[in-house]
Enzyme design. Structure first.
Site, PDB file in Angstrom:
ATOM      1  N   THR A 379       0.888  -1.151   0.000  1.00 55.75           N
ATOM      2  CA  THR A 379       0.000   0.000   0.000  1.00 55.75           C
ATOM      3  C   THR A 379       0.930   1.205   0.000  1.00 55.75           C
ATOM      4  OG1 THR A 379      -1.605  -1.287   1.259  1.00 55.75           O
ATOM      5  CG2 THR A 379      -1.863   1.091   1.367  1.00 55.75           C
ATOM      6  N   SER A 451      -7.304  -2.419   6.550  1.00 56.12           N
ATOM      7  CA  SER A 451      -6.468  -2.028   7.686  1.00 56.12           C
ATOM      8  C   SER A 451      -5.841  -0.654   7.489  1.00 56.12           C
ATOM      9  CB  SER A 451      -5.347  -3.057   7.896  1.00 56.12           C
ATOM     10  OG  SER A 451      -5.880  -4.305   8.261  1.00 56.12           O
TER      11      SER A 451
END
Length: 570
Positions: A379, A451
């Protein structure tokens, strides 16, 4: 005889080094008076800084930086993925933009299972069926329409220039090019972009140009979000899906909407904690863990002492259990107990269940098989503060490194593989970390649980820390540790980010430590409390800014775990 050419080159190098001292990562914060951009690629950070210097605000710079990352950081920067943007204005305004991907209209809870209720060929992570409906363009456009200052065209153009003119690639992209070469038969549309004209892989230092991506970005520049979700780009994506047995259609694209949501908020030792609401689990989990830890004198125990590590682990264990049991897309789970999970009273009850010298046991009752859950660390995060003190924390992703590794033919961008973040087997949870609880089961137009944890810490109604990180399920704990390092252990933003990190996520019942920075004696004491320990090479790539209101300066830090990361202030 003096070699004047070499001397001139050396002088230029010295000038370049001096001019960029304010733009380096490491254990010393970068300082600026007027604005700061921190991202995982130095070219994108420079784009954001230039937007600030032209009069853009924090949202403008974040949007421009994100589009630039879609060119320079194809492993995670994206227009084929999704994420979250958190805004905290100098005037106290707080809001968030949720542009997490959605499941296609044809998706079903059992779509990845065979007749034996097993996942078929990792199809929830690999291949065209792993792709969720992209949200990035819609989210960036909505944030700009609500908060932006400069024109949309000004924010997208730098990314177009990077795609058209190209940039020198590093070892990371060269390694991906090698992978594409080895898999060129399986991924022909990706090979057309990430291999040279002679179908050979790129080398470090080669210039990568992406004309098809530039074309897609021009349509976005000229037509806004509609330039992605309708017209030529939508047609290319729909046709590509149809030809490759995918299930995303023009209708999916037309129906996609980003959401503006109120943030979740809490407090920690007289600081305000502001985070993303579901489908991000980060805001709730960070606040829950800080609420638990607030009852312990962490400063007295010391950073990375066995006692501090034990208490942080126990807070992590409890928050990740609640994450699995309760959190998902709020549009499909309207009764999530968010107020309870973020309350001081609830944290107090959890704190009472922690023994000071003994590890708890994560409950694995009724878990009878061994499947490994997966949430990719690939990410990227960027943090921005402008001259007025407005702050943006933005995290977005393709999921796995380079997402599905599938490029849309004719459009030049990589697609995500975010469908793997849904719980793949309804009702099935095991001790290895596979979760099958109801809140995050697949449903059409549902957003998968994430998350990602873009976070802003404020004091007296003013943002003071802007932080976030990549890292899959470790993101939440990376953000937690940076905050604790700064508030409890009084480290500056750079040292707080550079400090060694660890991670526990309830299941599997193992604590993963970075393989450096923790003393053997401390680890022996920690294990003696009953914790199982494993090591990993690295955890997260945090990007953060500290707003020093007393000295009226900004301090930025790009995690040295990110090879191309850069904090740029001016």
């Amino acid at each position: 005889m003096i070699n004047f050419r070499n001397a001139f080159v050396a002088l230029l190098c010295c000038f370049f080094l001096f001019s960029n001292l304010q733009a380096q990562s490491g254990r010393i914060p970068v300082k600026g008076k007027n604005g700061m951009v921190v991202s995982s690629h130095y070219l994108a950070s420079e784009v954001g800084k230039d937007i600030l210097k032209k009069g853009g605000n924090a949202v403008d710079a974040a949007v421009a930086t994100a589009f630039a990352l879609s060119v320079t950081l194809p492993s995670a920067g994206n227009i084929g993925g999704g994420g979250f943007l958190l805004y905290y204005g100098a005037d106290g305004e707080k809001t968030t933009f949720n542009f997490r991907e959605k499941a296609p209209l044809k998706a079903t809870p059992e779509m990845y299972l065979d007749e034996n209720n097993h996942i078929k060929d990792q199809s929830n992570h690999d291949g065209i069926l792993a792709v969720g409906v992209p949200g990035t363009v819609a989210g960036l456009y909505q944030a700009h329409q609500k908060q932006g200052n400069l024109s949309w065209e000004q924010l997208v153009q730098p990314a177009i220039d990077l795609a058209e003119n190209g940039f020198e690639i590093g070892e990371d992209l060269a390694d991906f090019s090698d992978w594409v070469y080895e898999n060129r038969q399986k991924y022909p549309s990706t090979a057309a972009i990430f291999l040279k004209f002679d179908s050979q892989p790129f080398d470090p230092g080669d210039v990568l140009k992406q004309p098809e991506l530039a074309g897609t970005l021009r349509r976005i520049r000229d037509q806004g979000a509609e330039g992605f979700y309708s017209g030529k780009t939508a047609k290319l994506l729909h046709q590509f899906m149809k030809e490759n047995d995918g299930i995303i259609t023009r209708k999916d694209l037309k129906k996609y909407r980003a959401e503006e949501l109120a943030p979740v908020t809490g407090s920690y030792r007289n600081y305000e904690i502001v985070g993303m609401p579901p489908p991000s689990s980060g805001g709730v989990a960070v606040i829950e863990m800080l609420n638990i830890l607030e009852g312990f004198p962490l400063k007295k125990y010391g950073q990375n002492s066995a006692q501090s590590l034990h208490l942080l682990t126990e807070a992590m264990r409890r928050a990740y259990a609640d994450r699995a049991l309760f959190l998902g897309d709020a549009n499909f789970n309207p009764e999530m107990p968010l107020e309870k999970l973020t309350s001081k009273d609830y944290a107090g009850k959890l704190r009472e269940s922690i023994e000071m010298k003994k590890a708890s046991v994560s409950d694995s009752a009724n878990f009878n098989k061994e499947h490994l859950a997966y949430e990719s660390p690939e990410t990227t995060h960027l943090s921005v503060v402008d001259q007025e003190g407005n702050a943006v924390s933005l995290t977005y992703t393709l999921e796995q490194s380079y997402g599905s590794k599938i490029v849309v033919e004719g459009a030049g961008f990589l697609l995500n593989n975010e469908m793997g973040d849904f719980n793949p087997i309804p009702g099935y949870t095991n001790s290895k970390g596979l979760i099958g609880t109801k809140p995050n089961l697949i449903a059409p137009e549902k957003r998968m649980l994430s998350s990602m944890s873009p976070t802003i810490v404020a004091k007296d109604g003013q943002p003071v820390i802007v932080i976030g990180s990549p890292g899959g399920r470790t993101i939440i704990n990376t953000v937690l540790q940076v905050i604790v390092n700064m508030i409890d252990f009084e480290l500056d933003i750079a040292k707080a980010i550079e400090s060694p990190r660890f991670h526990h996520q309830w299941l599997p019942d193992v604590t993963y430590f970075e393989s450096w920075g923790f003393s053997p004696d401390t680890m022996e004491l920690y294990e003696a409390m009953g914790h199982e320990v494993k090591t990993r090479s690295s955890q997260g790539r945090a990007m953060g800014i500290y707003i020093d209101t007393e000295n009226e300066e900004l301090q930025g830090a790009a995690d040295s775990r990110s090879p191309n990361g850069r904090a740029v202030g001016y």
